[in-house]
Scaffold this motif. Structure first.
Motif, mmCIF file in Angstrom:
data_model
loop_
_atom_site.group_PDB
_atom_site.id
_atom_site.type_symbol
_atom_site.label_atom_id
_atom_site.label_comp_id
_atom_site.label_asym_id
_atom_site.label_seq_id
_atom_site.Cartn_x
_atom_site.Cartn_y
_atom_site.Cartn_z
ATOM 1 N N LEU A 67 0.836 -1.197 0.000
ATOM 2 C CA LEU A 67 0.000 0.000 0.000
ATOM 3 C C LEU A 67 0.876 1.254 0.000
ATOM 4 O O LEU A 67 1.919 1.301 0.651
ATOM 5 N N LEU A 68 0.425 2.256 -0.711
ATOM 6 C CA LEU A 68 1.143 3.522 -0.760
ATOM 7 C C LEU A 68 0.465 4.588 0.088
ATOM 8 O O LEU A 68 0.848 5.756 0.049
ATOM 9 N N GLN A 69 -0.544 4.173 0.828
ATOM 10 C CA GLN A 69 -1.238 5.084 1.725
ATOM 11 C C GLN A 69 -1.765 4.291 2.906
ATOM 12 O O GLN A 69 -1.922 3.081 2.821
ATOM 13 N N ASP A 70 -2.018 4.969 4.013
ATOM 14 C CA ASP A 70 -2.475 4.272 5.216
ATOM 15 C C ASP A 70 -3.856 3.663 5.020
ATOM 16 O O ASP A 70 -4.096 2.512 5.370
ATOM 17 N N ILE A 71 -4.778 4.443 4.487
ATOM 18 C CA ILE A 71 -6.167 4.001 4.344
ATOM 19 C C ILE A 71 -6.742 4.476 3.021
ATOM 20 O O ILE A 71 -6.268 5.450 2.443
ATOM 21 N N CYS A 72 -7.743 3.757 2.554
ATOM 22 C CA CYS A 72 -8.521 4.165 1.380
ATOM 23 C C CYS A 72 -9.937 3.677 1.615
ATOM 24 O O CYS A 72 -10.352 2.642 1.090
ATOM 25 N N VAL A 73 -10.674 4.380 2.450
ATOM 26 C CA VAL A 73 -12.039 3.968 2.808
ATOM 27 C C VAL A 73 -12.925 4.022 1.574
ATOM 28 O O VAL A 73 -12.929 5.010 0.834
ATOM 29 N N ALA A 74 -13.682 2.957 1.336
ATOM 30 C CA ALA A 74 -14.489 2.836 0.125
ATOM 31 C C ALA A 74 -15.589 3.878 0.069
ATOM 32 O O ALA A 74 -16.342 4.062 1.031
ATOM 33 N N ASP A 75 -15.687 4.540 -1.065
ATOM 34 C CA ASP A 75 -16.815 5.437 -1.334
ATOM 35 C C ASP A 75 -17.874 4.612 -2.044
ATOM 36 O O ASP A 75 -17.860 4.467 -3.268
ATOM 37 N N LEU A 76 -18.793 4.053 -1.276
ATOM 38 C CA LEU A 76 -19.803 3.142 -1.830
ATOM 39 C C LEU A 76 -20.898 3.882 -2.581
ATOM 40 O O LEU A 76 -21.725 3.253 -3.247
ATOM 41 N N THR A 77 -20.930 5.203 -2.476
ATOM 42 C CA THR A 77 -21.955 5.998 -3.158
ATOM 43 C C THR A 77 -21.499 6.471 -4.521
ATOM 44 O O THR A 77 -22.297 7.004 -5.295
ATOM 45 N N SER A 78 -20.233 6.286 -4.829
ATOM 46 C CA SER A 78 -19.697 6.783 -6.101
ATOM 47 C C SER A 78 -20.193 5.920 -7.251
ATOM 48 O O SER A 78 -20.054 4.703 -7.242
ATOM 49 N N SER A 79 -20.755 6.569 -8.270
ATOM 50 C CA SER A 79 -21.249 5.845 -9.440
ATOM 51 C C SER A 79 -20.265 5.910 -10.606
ATOM 52 O O SER A 79 -20.427 5.221 -11.602
ATOM 53 N N GLY A 80 -19.243 6.732 -10.467
ATOM 54 C CA GLY A 80 -18.253 6.871 -11.535
ATOM 55 C C GLY A 80 -16.873 6.527 -11.024
ATOM 56 O O GLY A 80 -16.689 6.033 -9.918
ATOM 57 N N GLY A 81 -15.895 6.783 -11.834
ATOM 58 C CA GLY A 81 -14.523 6.508 -11.436
ATOM 59 C C GLY A 81 -14.095 5.103 -11.795
ATOM 60 O O GLY A 81 -14.907 4.194 -11.919
ATOM 61 N N LEU A 82 -12.803 4.932 -11.969
ATOM 62 C CA LEU A 82 -12.248 3.647 -12.354
ATOM 63 C C LEU A 82 -12.096 2.730 -11.153
ATOM 64 O O LEU A 82 -11.544 3.130 -10.136
#
Length: 230
Positions: free
Chosen positions: A34-49
């Motif tokens: 990992l290159l960062q401590d955390i990456c909390v999921a954005d479950l509301t996002s409808s776009g993005g890769l």
């Protein structure tokens, strides 16, 4: 005729050795760190890769790393007599990119069954909380069955992607805690995949595969097929 010195002969060998050591080995060719401590999921996002998880959300709180759903037994009053309560990235957004998740599985007495299924993205380890279970998995090479009867405190592992099951043949309820090496292991039930697919798997495929008649196939489909909406 000129002759090469020993040091000249050793040079190509040294270069080849350096190249070999620079190649990835099975022990270090997995996912990068990992290159960062955390990456909390954005479950509301409808776009993005989405490559190997969900996009990271900006506003994060302690609740993103907390889930208490495994404390309560699931409702086993259903066709198979079992209930799976998942603690994956959809329930615990803080798991995003961390490659782990958990679940609780409860089994009704007298035959509660977690039907044959696979987890395409994870190995599963179960720890029996209480009760007794008959468990097993089948290898892809040779279709060999490895089975065991487990009691409270026992641990059993189901290798990634292999068909496996658990059944409670006792007269009291049973429960396990499962751990997975994936934030979203996925579950594919063999019966539902074959007889409950939408659109349907053609009957002639199933009759030949299982060596049964069309009536038997239709009967199973009628019980497992998803309900059609108007």
């Amino acid at each position: 005729m000129a002759t090469l010195s020993p040091s000249c002969l050793l040079l190509p060998t040294a270069i080849m050795a350096l190249l070999l050591f620079s190649l990835p080995t099975p022990s270090i060719s997995g996912d990068p760190d990992l290159l960062q401590d955390i990456c909390v999921a954005d479950l509301t996002s409808s776009g993005g890769l989405k490559l190997n998880g969900f996009p990271c959300k900006a506003a994060v709180s302690a609740d993103d790393f907390y889930f208490k759903g495994l404390a309560t037994a699931g409702d086993t009053n259903n066709t198979f007599g079992s209930a799976v309560t998942g603690a994956n990235v959809e329930k615990l957004p803080g798991l995003n990119t961390l490659g782990v998740s958990m679940a609780r599985i409860d089994y009704a007495p007298g035959g509660g069954l977690n039907p044959p299924h696979t987890h395409p993205r994870a190995t599963e380890v179960v720890f029996v909380l209480h009760g007794a279970l008959d468990v097993g998995f089948v290898t892809a090479a040779g279709n060999r069955l490895f089975s065991k009867t487990l009691v409270a405190g026992d641990v059993f592992v189901f290798p990634r992607g292999l068909v496996h099951f658990q059944k409670n043949n006792g007269d009291v309820p049973a429960s396990v805690i499962s751990a997975f090496n994936s934030q979203f292991p996925g579950t594919q039930s063999l019966a539902m995949a074959l007889f409950g697919a939408n659109p349907e798997v053609p009957n002639d495929v199933l009759t030949k595969a299982f060596q049964v008649g069309t009536k038997e196939v239709e009967k199973i489909k009628s019980r497992l097929a998803p309900k059609k909406t108007a």
